[in-house]
Design a protein around this motif. Structure first.
Motif, PDB file in Angstrom:
ATOM      1  N   ARG A  88      37.059  31.270  36.231  1.00  0.00           N
ATOM      2  CA  ARG A  88      36.645  30.390  37.328  1.00  0.00           C
ATOM      3  C   ARG A  88      37.208  28.986  37.220  1.00  0.00           C
ATOM      4  O   ARG A  88      36.772  28.095  37.938  1.00  0.00           O
ATOM      5  CB  ARG A  88      35.117  30.368  37.379  1.00  0.00           C
ATOM      6  CG  ARG A  88      34.598  31.612  38.059  1.00  0.00           C
ATOM      7  CD  ARG A  88      33.151  31.846  37.831  1.00  0.00           C
ATOM      8  NE  ARG A  88      32.657  32.864  38.736  1.00  0.00           N
ATOM      9  CZ  ARG A  88      32.894  34.156  38.625  1.00  0.00           C
ATOM     10  NH1 ARG A  88      33.627  34.604  37.648  1.00  0.00           N
ATOM     11  NH2 ARG A  88      32.407  35.005  39.483  1.00  0.00           N
ATOM     12  N   MET A  89      38.162  28.760  36.311  1.00  0.00           N
ATOM     13  CA  MET A  89      38.709  27.408  36.210  1.00  0.00           C
ATOM     14  C   MET A  89      39.672  27.127  37.350  1.00  0.00           C
ATOM     15  O   MET A  89      39.370  26.381  38.251  1.00  0.00           O
ATOM     16  CB  MET A  89      39.401  27.253  34.862  1.00  0.00           C
ATOM     17  CG  MET A  89      38.402  27.197  33.749  1.00  0.00           C
ATOM     18  SD  MET A  89      39.104  26.597  32.269  1.00  0.00           S
ATOM     19  CE  MET A  89      39.934  28.008  31.729  1.00  0.00           C
ATOM     20  N   MET A 172      37.857  37.599  44.615  1.00  0.00           N
ATOM     21  CA  MET A 172      38.219  36.497  43.725  1.00  0.00           C
ATOM     22  C   MET A 172      37.404  36.664  42.454  1.00  0.00           C
ATOM     23  O   MET A 172      36.328  37.246  42.477  1.00  0.00           O
ATOM     24  CB  MET A 172      37.909  35.146  44.371  1.00  0.00           C
ATOM     25  CG  MET A 172      38.800  34.838  45.538  1.00  0.00           C
ATOM     26  SD  MET A 172      38.404  33.265  46.282  1.00  0.00           S
ATOM     27  CE  MET A 172      39.293  32.140  45.234  1.00  0.00           C
ATOM     28  N   HIS A 173      37.917  36.118  41.359  1.00  0.00           N
ATOM     29  CA  HIS A 173      37.219  36.185  40.079  1.00  0.00           C
ATOM     30  C   HIS A 173      36.825  37.620  39.760  1.00  0.00           C
ATOM     31  O   HIS A 173      35.660  37.988  39.730  1.00  0.00           O
ATOM     32  CB  HIS A 173      35.994  35.270  40.085  1.00  0.00           C
ATOM     33  CG  HIS A 173      36.315  33.928  40.615  1.00  0.00           C
ATOM     34  ND1 HIS A 173      37.368  33.199  40.129  1.00  0.00           N
ATOM     35  CD2 HIS A 173      35.776  33.195  41.604  1.00  0.00           C
ATOM     36  CE1 HIS A 173      37.430  32.066  40.803  1.00  0.00           C
ATOM     37  NE2 HIS A 173      36.491  32.043  41.702  1.00  0.00           N
ATOM     38  N   THR A 174      37.831  38.416  39.510  1.00  0.00           N
ATOM     39  CA  THR A 174      37.639  39.866  39.499  1.00  0.00           C
ATOM     40  C   THR A 174      37.227  40.418  38.154  1.00  0.00           C
ATOM     41  O   THR A 174      36.827  41.568  38.091  1.00  0.00           O
ATOM     42  CB  THR A 174      38.958  40.539  39.874  1.00  0.00           C
ATOM     43  OG1 THR A 174      39.947  40.050  38.976  1.00  0.00           O
ATOM     44  CG2 THR A 174      39.376  40.167  41.266  1.00  0.00           C
ATOM     45  N   ARG A 175      37.353  39.684  37.075  1.00  0.00           N
ATOM     46  CA  ARG A 175      37.147  40.116  35.688  1.00  0.00           C
ATOM     47  C   ARG A 175      37.777  41.499  35.444  1.00  0.00           C
ATOM     48  O   ARG A 175      37.267  42.320  34.718  1.00  0.00           O
ATOM     49  CB  ARG A 175      35.672  40.042  35.263  1.00  0.00           C
ATOM     50  CG  ARG A 175      34.695  41.049  35.888  1.00  0.00           C
ATOM     51  CD  ARG A 175      34.315  42.146  34.905  1.00  0.00           C
ATOM     52  NE  ARG A 175      33.342  43.053  35.423  1.00  0.00           N
ATOM     53  CZ  ARG A 175      33.643  44.188  36.063  1.00  0.00           C
ATOM     54  NH1 ARG A 175      34.895  44.525  36.282  1.00  0.00           N
ATOM     55  NH2 ARG A 175      32.674  44.980  36.476  1.00  0.00           N
ATOM     56  N   TYR A 176      38.935  41.726  36.059  1.00  0.00           N
ATOM     57  CA  TYR A 176      39.608  43.015  35.917  1.00  0.00           C
ATOM     58  C   TYR A 176      40.256  43.130  34.546  1.00  0.00           C
ATOM     59  O   TYR A 176      40.256  44.192  33.945  1.00  0.00           O
ATOM     60  CB  TYR A 176      40.648  43.152  37.027  1.00  0.00           C
ATOM     61  CG  TYR A 176      41.322  44.490  37.116  1.00  0.00           C
ATOM     62  CD1 TYR A 176      40.586  45.625  37.419  1.00  0.00           C
ATOM     63  CD2 TYR A 176      42.692  44.617  36.912  1.00  0.00           C
ATOM     64  CE1 TYR A 176      41.202  46.851  37.505  1.00  0.00           C
ATOM     65  CE2 TYR A 176      43.313  45.846  37.006  1.00  0.00           C
ATOM     66  CZ  TYR A 176      42.560  46.954  37.304  1.00  0.00           C
ATOM     67  OH  TYR A 176      43.174  48.175  37.387  1.00  0.00           O
TER      68      TYR A 176
ATOM     69  N   CYS B 129      23.601  34.550  40.055  1.00  0.00           N
ATOM     70  CA  CYS B 129      24.479  35.703  39.778  1.00  0.00           C
ATOM     71  C   CYS B 129      25.917  35.387  40.183  1.00  0.00           C
ATOM     72  O   CYS B 129      26.155  34.770  41.218  1.00  0.00           O
ATOM     73  CB  CYS B 129      23.981  36.904  40.560  1.00  0.00           C
ATOM     74  SG  CYS B 129      25.000  38.360  40.371  1.00  0.00           S
ATOM     75  N   ILE B 130      26.886  35.785  39.337  1.00  0.00           N
ATOM     76  CA  ILE B 130      28.285  35.566  39.681  1.00  0.00           C
ATOM     77  C   ILE B 130      28.979  36.867  40.093  1.00  0.00           C
ATOM     78  O   ILE B 130      30.185  36.914  40.244  1.00  0.00           O
ATOM     79  CB  ILE B 130      29.060  34.897  38.517  1.00  0.00           C
ATOM     80  CG1 ILE B 130      28.984  35.744  37.258  1.00  0.00           C
ATOM     81  CG2 ILE B 130      28.524  33.503  38.257  1.00  0.00           C
ATOM     82  CD1 ILE B 130      29.865  35.245  36.139  1.00  0.00           C
ATOM     83  N   PHE B 131      28.217  37.949  40.235  1.00  0.00           N
ATOM     84  CA  PHE B 131      28.722  39.238  40.722  1.00  0.00           C
ATOM     85  C   PHE B 131      29.902  39.749  39.904  1.00  0.00           C
ATOM     86  O   PHE B 131      30.892  40.219  40.437  1.00  0.00           O
ATOM     87  CB  PHE B 131      29.065  39.157  42.219  1.00  0.00           C
ATOM     88  CG  PHE B 131      27.846  38.890  43.051  1.00  0.00           C
ATOM     89  CD1 PHE B 131      27.042  39.935  43.437  1.00  0.00           C
ATOM     90  CD2 PHE B 131      27.468  37.607  43.370  1.00  0.00           C
ATOM     91  CE1 PHE B 131      25.889  39.699  44.153  1.00  0.00           C
ATOM     92  CE2 PHE B 131      26.314  37.362  44.074  1.00  0.00           C
ATOM     93  CZ  PHE B 131      25.524  38.411  44.476  1.00  0.00           C
ATOM     94  N   CYS B 132      29.786  39.623  38.586  1.00  0.00           N
ATOM     95  CA  CYS B 132      30.851  40.125  37.725  1.00  0.00           C
ATOM     96  C   CYS B 132      30.667  41.609  37.456  1.00  0.00           C
ATOM     97  O   CYS B 132      31.607  42.282  37.043  1.00  0.00           O
ATOM     98  CB  CYS B 132      30.877  39.365  36.405  1.00  0.00           C
ATOM     99  SG  CYS B 132      29.438  39.638  35.379  1.00  0.00           S
ATOM    100  N   GLY B 133      29.455  42.128  37.647  1.00  0.00           N
ATOM    101  CA  GLY B 133      29.238  43.554  37.470  1.00  0.00           C
ATOM    102  C   GLY B 133      29.080  43.997  36.031  1.00  0.00           C
ATOM    103  O   GLY B 133      29.125  45.188  35.749  1.00  0.00           O
TER     104      GLY B 133
END
Lengths: 413, 182
Positions: A88-89, A172-176, B129-133
């Motif tokens: 998120r930066m 956005m910000h998918t942490r994939y 919540c940041i909806f990171c799952g």
């Protein structure tokens, strides 16, 4: 004397020398506050501009309005929980943030990412680079008065965000990206959708060029304005398209290939003079190069696991949780405590859309990083704005700021 | 090792030369060429969506509002046992610390979940919540999943703290899902 020639006479009477300006009856300096809430600053950036008439003598960027303390927050989280935080930066290049962080942790752990994961990472990184450049192009053209460019760029950006949503579940910000690979394999149909997009993208980029590259207004605004030579840029630590526009072909994807970038054939667009027009052309040319990389990665996508098999680092596959007690124990251990990283420190630089994005991680042997620091290119590049716009017109200041492309989420962190 | 990209470097085009004649041409010619580009886009049709009436369909992996699950019985009067056993793994995985779980023991008279314990309190603060799952990834029993609802705005912050009853209830069918062909 006509009105126009009178304007020209007054324009030419302004001295463009960099000597200190005396305070007197004829010379009066005006301090103008621009921002922090101003659409032309591309975020919450505040500029204190010292003007002499229409000429900028000095600017002082004031930052910190979106400081979120992310580096400090990451110290309180276990390694895998810090990924959605560091993403998120720089909110336009979230895949790059995750890549720099994951790469640093992977180096400390000494794990080898499977080839399929590396290729999937490259597909997403390059899509992200196109997306970031499209936002830059759309908003910069909007600053220069080209309204329709904004809609066109956001139309293509929408397609990319849809692709991100398809593969990872979030736009956005998918942490994939996870430590050791990517969290899930791509779904069926993703490759076809990416193919459809990269077939379309070059013709779209041609249309942007048709609209902009020879437009007289854009030319008068950009060419030969705010030139800064290569040595000065290097002195300020500027990297990325700004440095390449000045003729230095420094690109970490070629200079120090990471994540299989050496498997791909692509070129580095460089400028010659380093004016705003070169900055525009370099980024525009990078749209095509990124498309070429995605095409090659898609064609050569290897089969295999999408994340390392090491159960001490990567979560076990979900189907094993119901059948294997050992997997369940690993799962609990990884989720509650996380994996421990051996003591050491690592700096992992990658080429983000704005330049060298490096992540420094210091591990103290526990499950939480002792220090996470990001060398964000927007922060470093923003310093070079003041020497660029010195003794230029205030209108060129706006154009230059657009071409520097700072993302304030990355500057303030 | 010195860095030499060699033939991989390509110089971008410089701007067209400055001259009054070329400039005059560009004011008309290039502006018209730009107009051609924009007018040609008209035939492509609009891409905008009339949002509150039309909704963008989401992909199956989309992470929206959380859902808690029960075992299916098919009988509305006799809802099945809850899947959540109150292990708090979701709360441990949450990077935003927005999940609160208080577990209690199941008794033969009062059986709520299939395991030994159940979640007496299960709250998700959706304003944090940041909806990171990660909760969905962490849950070993598939008791919590990320649904497809994305319209969650409300007037007060306290209304955004979702309780177990709200998370267990079937969400209103508001969000269309993309078909496989899209």
């Amino acid at each position: 004397m006509s009105a126009l020639s009178d304007y020209r006479r007054r324009e030419e009477s302004i001295t463009m020398s960099s000597e200190p300006v005396g305070m007197g009856e004829t010379h009066e300096l005006l301090t103008l506050n621009i921002g922090p809430h101003h659409p032309a600053t591309h975020g919450v950036l505040r500029l204190i501009a010292t003007l002499e008439g229409e000429v900028v003598r000095d600017i002082k960027p004031i930052i910190g309005y979106v400081h979120t303390g992310i580096e400090k927050t990451a110290e309180q989280k276990s390694y895998w929980k810090a990924i959605p935080v560091v993403e998120r930066m720089d909110y336009l290049s979230y895949y790059f943030n995750a890549m720099a962080y994951c790469g640093a942790v992977e180096t400390l752990l000494g794990i080898e990412v499977p080839p399929r994961a590396q290729y999937l990472r490259i597909i997403h990184l390059e899509l992200n680079r196109i997306m970031s450049h499209l936002v830059w192009l759309g908003t910069s053209a909007l600053d220069l008065g080209a309204m329709s460019m904004f809609w066109y760029c956001f139309r293509e950006r929408e397609t990319i965000l849809d692709l991100f949503e398809m593969s990872s579940g979030q736009r956005m910000h998918t942490r994939y990206f996870q430590v050791g690979g990517v969290i899930e394999d791509i779904p069926a149909g993703f490759a076809r959708n990416v193919q459809r997009f990269i077939d379309e993208m070059p013709s779209r980029a041609d249309q942007y060029a048709d609209l902009l590259e020879k437009n007289e207004i854009l030319l008068s605004r950009l060419r030969d304005t705010c030139v800064l030579d290569e040595q000065t840029l290097l002195g300020w630590g500027v990297t990325g398209p700004l440095l390449r526009a000045a003729g230095n072909p420094w690109d970490l994807r070629k200079a120090a290939p990471y994540s299989s970038y050496d498997h791909f054939d692509f070129r580095i667009p460089v400028g010659t003079v380093g004016d705003n027009y070169d900055r525009f052309r370099v980024r525009h040319a990078e749209l095509y190069e990124s498309t070429k990389i995605i095409q090659q990665a898609l064609n050569g996508l290897p089969e295999g696991p999408h994340i390392v098999e090491d159960r001490k680092v990567a979560l076990p596959p979900r189907h094993e949780l119901a059948t294997s007690m050992e997997s369940l124990i690993h799962h609990f251990k990884l989720v509650t405590e996380g994996f421990r990283v051996p003591e050491g420190e690592c700096y992992y630089p990658i080429e983000s859309p704005r330049g060298e994005l490096g992540c420094f991680v210091r591990a103290d042997g526990s499950a939480k990083p002792a220090r996470v620091h990001m060398r964000d290119p927007s922060f470093v590049n923003l310093q070079a704005t003041a020497p660029m716009v010195k003794d230029a017109y205030i209108a060129d200041l706006i154009a230059t700021l657009a071409m520097v492309d700072p993302v304030l989420g990355g500057v303030d962190r | 090792m010195p860095y030499d990209p060699g033939k991989d470097v390509v110089e971008v085009m410089r701007h067209p030369p400055r001259s009054a004649a070329a400039s005059t041409y560009r004011i008309f010619g290039e502006t018209l060429r730009g107009m051609k580009t924009t007018l040609a886009r008209v035939v492509e049709g609009p891409l905008t969506i009339q949002y509150p009436e039309e909704k963008t369909p989401v992909y199956p992996r989309f992470r929206g509002r959380h859902k808690l699950h029960r075992f299916e019985t098919g009988d509305p009067d006799n809802p099945g046992l809850e899947k959540c056993v109150g292990c708090s793994l979701c709360a441990a995985a949450c990077p935003a610390d927005c999940i609160r779980v208080v577990a209690a023991e199941n008794t033969p008279e009062h059986r709520v979940s299939a395991g030994e314990r159940y979640a007496a309190v299960y709250e998700i603060n959706l304003s944090r919540c940041i909806f990171c799952g990660y909760c969905e990834v962490a849950c070993p029993f598939d008791a919590i999943t990320m649904g497809h609802d994305y319209e969650m705005s409300d007037y007060t912050r306290s209304d955004l703290i979702f309780t177990k009853e709200m998370l267990l209830a079937e969400p209103l069918e508001r969000t269309p899902l993309r078909t496989a062909a899209e």
